[in-house]
Design an enzyme around this catalytic site. Sequence first.
Site, PDB file in Angstrom:
ATOM      1  N   GLY A 249      42.155  37.008  41.033  1.00 11.94           N
ATOM      2  CA  GLY A 249      41.366  37.713  40.032  1.00 11.94           C
ATOM      3  C   GLY A 249      42.174  37.951  38.765  1.00 11.94           C
ATOM      4  CB  SER A 250      41.946  40.641  36.259  1.00 11.68           C
ATOM      5  OG  SER A 250      40.569  40.445  36.038  1.00 11.68           O
TER       6      SER A 250
END
Length: 685
Positions: free
Chosen positions: A422-423
Amino acid sequence: MNVLKRHKIVFIIIAVILLAAVLLLVYKVAILKSPEKVLKQYMACIEKKDYEAMYKMLDQESQERVTQKDFITRNRNIYEGIEAKNIRISMIEDQEKEGAVQYKTVMDSRVGEIRFPNEAGIHTEKGRYRIVWNDSLIFPQLDSDDKVKVRAEKADRGTIYDRNGAVLAGKGAVAAVGLIPGKMSDDPSADLEKMAALLDMSAADIQKKLSAKWVKDDLLVPIKKLKKVNEKPSGTVDLENARVQEELLKIPGVIIGDEESRVYPLGEKAAHMIGYVQGISAEELESRKDDGYDQYSVIGKSGLEKLYEKRLHGMDGEKIIIYRKNGSEKAVVAERPKKDGEDIKLTIDSAAQSSLYDTYKEDKSCSIMMNPKNGEVLALVSTPSYDSNDFVVGMSEKRWKQLNEDKNTPMYNRFKQTWSPGSSLKPVIGAIGAGTGKLDPGEDLGHSGLSWQKSKSWGGYRVTTLHEYSGSANLENALIYSDNIYFAKAALKIGADTLTAQLQKAGFGQEIPFALGMNPSQYSSDNKAIESEIQLADSGYGQGQVLVNPLHMASIYSAFSNEGSMMKPHLELKDETAYWIEHAFDSKAAAVVAKDLEKVISDPNGTGHGAQLSKVKLAGKTGTAEIKASKEDTSGTELGWFCVFTPGKGTDDSRLLVTMVEDVKDRGGSGYVVGKSKGILEKFF
């Protein structure tokens, strides 16, 4: 053939046979009339195990003093007990005694070579040399009442310590439960049923132990081992174990004592890292029988116990000892000294390991704490977990079934796997873009609301983000607000070829250089080319087919403390500091990203602001990865990441923490991880 010729051939054959017989007779007479050769013949019989022939070489007085049966038993027990072979004797040149032969003996035995000088009485009887036998013919120090035994010298397995000298795996004690049959109550069946229930065994299993041939009413019969009732590192007591042992002691005949064993003081808190030992299997013994193992050996089955087996395993020693009749030690004939296993000191901090486990023990998670300046791994945690001590005392079928059927999979080692980042991958994309010149950190890539697609060629697919914000859509703000759309655009600007080449340079697709095997990270399935714009855009914010190992992620984030170079993580305190990948990222780009990551924590709008500390500057990035079958899937789950470090600190006090938690959907996403990690940060950062 005429008769004369045939007679001639027969005559020749008979002559040859007679000559051979005469030569054999002469040879035997020569042997029997030479004291030295008689002695050598006697000694040669030992390896052949022809003790009867040896007895026949004794003089009449010796045979009257010791029966053939006792002679054979004495010699067989000693020579075969020490595994004597390759026996060589050599005569001493200057023979000083009449009626005796001085010689030197060299033989191989189970403990190694044995050498000693000796003498044998030899005299003639009826024209033949005979040997005067007594026990000293075996060993000079041996008398008739003495015994020869081989005593094992048990080597200790090496201890595994943490950085501060706390034991992680080493010598300790377990509770050995035993039963004295003669002290059982008038209703032994009821006693066995109660005992079986408490020990998670069947009454039939206990009865089988009691039915062994050696068992007597007054002898203690070992039944099962349990963990000792003592305080855990957290200061709590295993109340269930204490209750079980208290109830066992109420059963007549039950005794619980201490027995030396391998123990794991941190238990489940370090099980996936340390592993455990168990008894060696037949297959393992077959391949290691020349390495000092026997059927009673234990061997590392998982984790560091298995990885460091050759170093931790000691070599047992042995002594061949002569004992007097009263049992006292008289002489050591030969000795192979024991060699204890090597002690190993890790970089692990038990306090950090325990705190991380206690913080996340109810979650499916993994955490890595590392010093980003030197690569020392301070904690390596996977939750939930199992207790290594259960394997040492004997895992019951019930407990094994519980572990394997638990939906939270406590046997699964999460820190060695790869996960959608993810981020948490966004700083990597920023560093690659800025370092290759494909992305200007100050450039405004434009606001696109909460949903965006490059063109209608993407059909119904759109990149979404959670936060709208004012101000420039540049790298700094994109990191603070964790803007998916910005990083999707950034990835497209960088391009698939440049991105994959730079990710490979940063260790993707490579074996992670670490003692414990870790699954390598990937930027696409099998690290093949990124095949579409959508996959490229999704990769920019850590989705798509990107999977990252948590330890690799820690090494990547160490680059933001080392001018773009990634530290090589290591577990042994003696290992030297080294880079895994020098200049993995451009130094200026790494510095820019590091400053922006400080604002992710310090800025009130930053996704990591909840971890801010008043006295320690932090930098980091959160990540929430969606795990679902398709964009439309609403039943999927989320992984929460938090990668945080202390920028600008020196080598001694730099810290970096990477944590991944499964199933954070509807629990605050990565914010859940930030909140739980803050206590760890306050204590150890």
